[in-house]
Scaffold this motif. Structure first.
Motif, PDB file in Angstrom:
ATOM      1  N   ASN A 231      -0.382   7.670 -12.119  1.00  0.00           N
ATOM      2  CA  ASN A 231      -0.809   7.254 -10.774  1.00  0.00           C
ATOM      3  C   ASN A 231      -0.626   5.764 -10.507  1.00  0.00           C
ATOM      4  N   GLY A 232       0.466   5.230 -10.998  1.00  0.00           N
ATOM      5  CA  GLY A 232       0.781   3.840 -10.680  1.00  0.00           C
ATOM      6  C   GLY A 232       0.032   2.806 -11.503  1.00  0.00           C
ATOM      7  N   VAL A 233      -0.663   3.238 -12.543  1.00  0.00           N
ATOM      8  CA  VAL A 233      -1.427   2.311 -13.386  1.00  0.00           C
ATOM      9  C   VAL A 233      -0.868   2.414 -14.805  1.00  0.00           C
ATOM     10  N   ILE A 234      -0.784   1.310 -15.534  1.00  0.00           N
ATOM     11  CA  ILE A 234      -0.306   1.396 -16.913  1.00  0.00           C
ATOM     12  C   ILE A 234      -1.340   2.112 -17.785  1.00  0.00           C
TER      13      ILE A 234
ATOM     14  N   THR B 124       4.125   3.294 -15.623  1.00  0.00           N
ATOM     15  CA  THR B 124       2.912   3.794 -14.962  1.00  0.00           C
ATOM     16  C   THR B 124       3.057   5.284 -14.658  1.00  0.00           C
ATOM     17  N   LEU B 125       3.926   5.942 -15.406  1.00  0.00           N
ATOM     18  CA  LEU B 125       4.186   7.363 -15.158  1.00  0.00           C
ATOM     19  C   LEU B 125       3.172   8.262 -15.846  1.00  0.00           C
ATOM     20  N   PHE B 126       2.898   7.956 -17.116  1.00  0.00           N
ATOM     21  CA  PHE B 126       2.085   8.855 -17.941  1.00  0.00           C
ATOM     22  C   PHE B 126       0.973   8.091 -18.659  1.00  0.00           C
ATOM     23  N   HIS B 127      -0.159   8.759 -18.839  1.00  0.00           N
ATOM     24  CA  HIS B 127      -1.214   8.246 -19.715  1.00  0.00           C
ATOM     25  C   HIS B 127      -1.352   9.204 -20.894  1.00  0.00           C
ATOM     26  N   PHE B 128      -1.200   8.669 -22.080  1.00  0.00           N
ATOM     27  CA  PHE B 128      -1.125   9.485 -23.292  1.00  0.00           C
ATOM     28  C   PHE B 128      -2.477   9.524 -24.010  1.00  0.00           C
ATOM     29  N   TYR B 129      -3.344  10.477 -23.629  1.00  0.00           N
ATOM     30  CA  TYR B 129      -4.611  10.620 -24.348  1.00  0.00           C
ATOM     31  C   TYR B 129      -4.409  11.478 -25.581  1.00  0.00           C
ATOM     32  N   SER B 130      -5.000  11.058 -26.693  1.00  0.00           N
ATOM     33  CA  SER B 130      -4.967  11.842 -27.938  1.00  0.00           C
ATOM     34  C   SER B 130      -3.562  12.025 -28.496  1.00  0.00           C
TER      35      SER B 130
ATOM     36  N   SER C  70      11.376  15.089 -20.118  1.00  0.00           N
ATOM     37  CA  SER C  70      12.767  15.174 -20.580  1.00  0.00           C
ATOM     38  C   SER C  70      13.758  15.116 -19.421  1.00  0.00           C
ATOM     39  N   SER C  71      13.250  15.347 -18.190  1.00  0.00           N
ATOM     40  CA  SER C  71      14.184  15.299 -17.062  1.00  0.00           C
ATOM     41  C   SER C  71      13.905  14.113 -16.142  1.00  0.00           C
ATOM     42  N   ASP C  72      13.009  13.215 -16.548  1.00  0.00           N
ATOM     43  CA  ASP C  72      12.649  12.101 -15.663  1.00  0.00           C
ATOM     44  C   ASP C  72      13.650  10.958 -15.832  1.00  0.00           C
ATOM     45  N   PRO C  73      14.419  10.666 -14.776  1.00  0.00           N
ATOM     46  CA  PRO C  73      15.455   9.625 -14.913  1.00  0.00           C
ATOM     47  C   PRO C  73      14.877   8.220 -15.076  1.00  0.00           C
ATOM     48  N   ARG C  74      13.556   8.085 -14.834  1.00  0.00           N
ATOM     49  CA  ARG C  74      12.966   6.746 -14.952  1.00  0.00           C
ATOM     50  C   ARG C  74      12.635   6.374 -16.394  1.00  0.00           C
ATOM     51  N   VAL C  75      12.788   7.311 -17.311  1.00  0.00           N
ATOM     52  CA  VAL C  75      12.549   7.001 -18.724  1.00  0.00           C
ATOM     53  C   VAL C  75      13.865   6.543 -19.344  1.00  0.00           C
ATOM     54  N   PRO C  76      13.935   5.288 -19.804  1.00  0.00           N
ATOM     55  CA  PRO C  76      15.204   4.793 -20.342  1.00  0.00           C
ATOM     56  C   PRO C  76      15.538   5.455 -21.689  1.00  0.00           C
TER      57      PRO C  76
ATOM     58  N   LEU D 229       0.801  -1.216   0.000  1.00  0.00           N
ATOM     59  CA  LEU D 229       0.000   0.000   0.000  1.00  0.00           C
ATOM     60  C   LEU D 229       0.830   1.261   0.000  1.00  0.00           C
ATOM     61  N   ALA D 230       2.108   1.111  -0.371  1.00  0.00           N
ATOM     62  CA  ALA D 230       2.923   2.318  -0.483  1.00  0.00           C
ATOM     63  C   ALA D 230       2.351   3.174  -1.601  1.00  0.00           C
ATOM     64  N   LYS D 231       2.611   4.441  -1.517  1.00  0.00           N
ATOM     65  CA  LYS D 231       2.098   5.356  -2.546  1.00  0.00           C
ATOM     66  C   LYS D 231       2.719   5.024  -3.900  1.00  0.00           C
ATOM     67  N   PRO D 232       1.924   4.991  -4.939  1.00  0.00           N
ATOM     68  CA  PRO D 232       2.528   4.754  -6.247  1.00  0.00           C
ATOM     69  C   PRO D 232       3.486   5.886  -6.608  1.00  0.00           C
ATOM     70  N   LYS D 233       4.533   5.491  -7.351  1.00  0.00           N
ATOM     71  CA  LYS D 233       5.482   6.512  -7.812  1.00  0.00           C
ATOM     72  C   LYS D 233       4.797   7.418  -8.824  1.00  0.00           C
ATOM     73  N   LYS D 234       4.901   8.673  -8.641  1.00  0.00           N
ATOM     74  CA  LYS D 234       4.192   9.594  -9.530  1.00  0.00           C
ATOM     75  C   LYS D 234       5.142  10.317 -10.470  1.00  0.00           C
ATOM     76  N   ALA D 235       4.634  10.603 -11.634  1.00  0.00           N
ATOM     77  CA  ALA D 235       5.328  11.542 -12.503  1.00  0.00           C
ATOM     78  C   ALA D 235       5.100  12.923 -11.916  1.00  0.00           C
ATOM     79  N   GLN D 236       5.977  13.830 -12.223  1.00  0.00           N
ATOM     80  CA  GLN D 236       5.824  15.159 -11.642  1.00  0.00           C
ATOM     81  C   GLN D 236       5.402  16.161 -12.700  1.00  0.00           C
ATOM     82  N   LEU D 237       4.207  15.964 -13.198  1.00  0.00           N
ATOM     83  CA  LEU D 237       3.669  16.927 -14.141  1.00  0.00           C
ATOM     84  C   LEU D 237       3.182  18.118 -13.340  1.00  0.00           C
ATOM     85  N   ASN D 238       3.705  19.254 -13.665  1.00  0.00           N
ATOM     86  CA  ASN D 238       3.262  20.446 -12.966  1.00  0.00           C
ATOM     87  C   ASN D 238       2.424  21.273 -13.920  1.00  0.00           C
TER      88      ASN D 238
END
Lengths: 298, 298
Positions: free
Chosen positions: B255-258, B214-220, B50-56, A284-293
């Motif tokens: 939000n942690g979901v694909i 599970t970082l981003f959801h790409f609508y449209s 572009s600055s997210d280190p989790r994107v390979p 139940l840890a918080k999911p890792k979030k992207a930091q879209l501002n």
């Protein structure tokens, strides 16, 4: 002697004044045909599917065996009623833990009539279907004997959030009861979800078929996951760990296109379960979030 | 010298009285920020991504490089306007064939305001998005020189049926012009779609990321596929065969979901392309159908 199934977790139940499914205790499950065209639709699917040579045997094994239809006294005493005759998926299990997951972000089919479309769309948005690609339809988990039985009612399940779904999937692979103040311990996760015969391996096999098959689109169908609680608790092999597909009243022809709606939801479920296996401690840890501002777009 | 891009196939175009993107001919693409919050939203995505280190790195390569924003004279002469500064994806290609495919059966995000939701839902149902999990947004195919240029206009593309999409994807891998009375010959399919650097291989790489991220959801958002027509026609290596992702004005946090919506559509596209490779001759043949007989449910 026909009787209501003990381990049913979703769908119509056989009780006084309600028509529900029956089992014979010898391996067969009798599902009353629904009155509108859903019943005929489900029979048509089973007839087509069970005789289609393009469905490979290892895929067929995920579906209940189909043995035609039969007129039987309805469970509500209202007289003879046509029933689908299917394999009883819980046959041989004494104390199964079961989850029923309705797969797909969208439960309505493209040609659905307006009222059905609106009803489904609302349910999909109000439940986790839209966000997760699936929702819990029913759950029954035994932990530490009958005292530890957890079977939330339909209304409680209807209110499940994404967090509840995440917790329920962890609970399904845990030894401590759901009533515990501690989070699910995931003690059974590697046994139930992992390994070459575990749930994850079975889901991946199903996924491979859905990436390729263009015969059927499964709207509002469910993945049923179950295991024999006592055997898993004892750490013995042969825990009856099963993945099955059920509920085919809204299956449509695929018309040469894969079922991307079902496949997407299935992949989402697979990801949830993979995470339980790779991170059993991160309960139940918080999911890792992207930091879209979105406030500061500069 | 900034000028409108020659090879743009979808989206707003720079023409008199309309703000559109510009290129500098030296590798940069300037996309005017859209006036409502979509512009700010897209900047926020590029900044975060572009600055997210989790994107390979191998995934990052599918996205246009981001070089901040810049105030530039708008293409319609209306004065200074903020632009996204991006890599020009068609840089170095002299005569590219391009398809822009908007991915996902659903182009609206769960929290979308009502009017936007209704607008998108209607477009998804009216186009092939709902049935196929994607739709063609733009296409420009060269065959046999400029005489063979095929670039249907927006209204024609809006009316594309599933059959048109199937044919367009075949046309993209064919040597005979779209105006031919013969069906697309798929002569370039193995070169454009197949092989270790072909489009299918690139799409499969992208798919592997979408099964996990599970970082981003790409609508449209769109998948752009392109190649250098002359090089492919000559049967030479290095045909600039590229798959890229574009259009991020509606990317949401995962939000942690694909992103099961994008993934489902991507898998559907992959299946279409796989079929062209396995059945190049079966041009526009009827898809194999399941035989669900909903009339006779017995």
């Amino acid at each position: 002697m026909l009787r209501p199934p003990e381990h049913q977790v979703a769908g119509h139940r056989a009780a006084e004044g309600q028509v529900g499914p029956l089992v014979d205790g010898a391996g067969l499950f009798y599902k009353p045909l629904q009155g509108d065209d859903r019943g005929a639709h489900e029979v048509a699917f089973y007839s087509s599917f069970s005789s289609d040579p393009r469905v490979p045997p290892h895929v067929r094994a995920f579906f209940p065996g189909f043995h035609g239809t039969q007129l039987l006294p309805a469970s509500d005493g209202s007289g003879p009623h046509p029933h689908l005759v299917l394999d009883d998926l819980a046959a041989g299990l004494r104390c199964p833990s079961v989850i029923d997951l309705k797969i797909g972000a969208r439960t309505w089919y493209p040609s659905a009539p307006d009222d059905y479309f609106h009803k489904c769309l609302k349910k999909d948005r109000d439940s986790t279907s839209l966000a997760l690609g699936f929702r819990v339809s029913g759950v029954r988990i035994h932990q530490g004997g009958d005292a530890g039985l957890w079977q939330p009612d339909r209304d409680a399940i209807r209110r499940f959030t994404a967090k509840d779904v995440r917790r329920t999937l962890r609970q399904f692979g845990s030894s401590n009861p759901a009533s515990d103040s501690d989070p699910p311990d995931c003690a059974f996760a590697s046994m139930v979800y992992g390994g070459s015969n575990g749930i994850l391996a079975q889901l991946l096999e199903l996924k491979a078929w859905f990436e390729d098959q263009t015969l059927f689109h499964f709207y509002s169908a469910s993945v049923l996951m179950m295991y024999e609680t006592k055997v898993v608790e004892a750490g013995r092999a042969g825990g009856g760990i099963r993945v099955r597909l059920v509920d085919f009243a809204h299956v449509m022809e695929g018309n040469g296109v894969i079922d991307h709606n079902f496949l997407g939801g299935l992949c989402s479920l697979i990801k949830f379960i993979s995470e339980i296996l790779t991170d059993p401690d991160e309960c139940l840890a918080k999911p890792k979030k992207a930091q879209l501002n979105f406030e500061d777009g500069s």
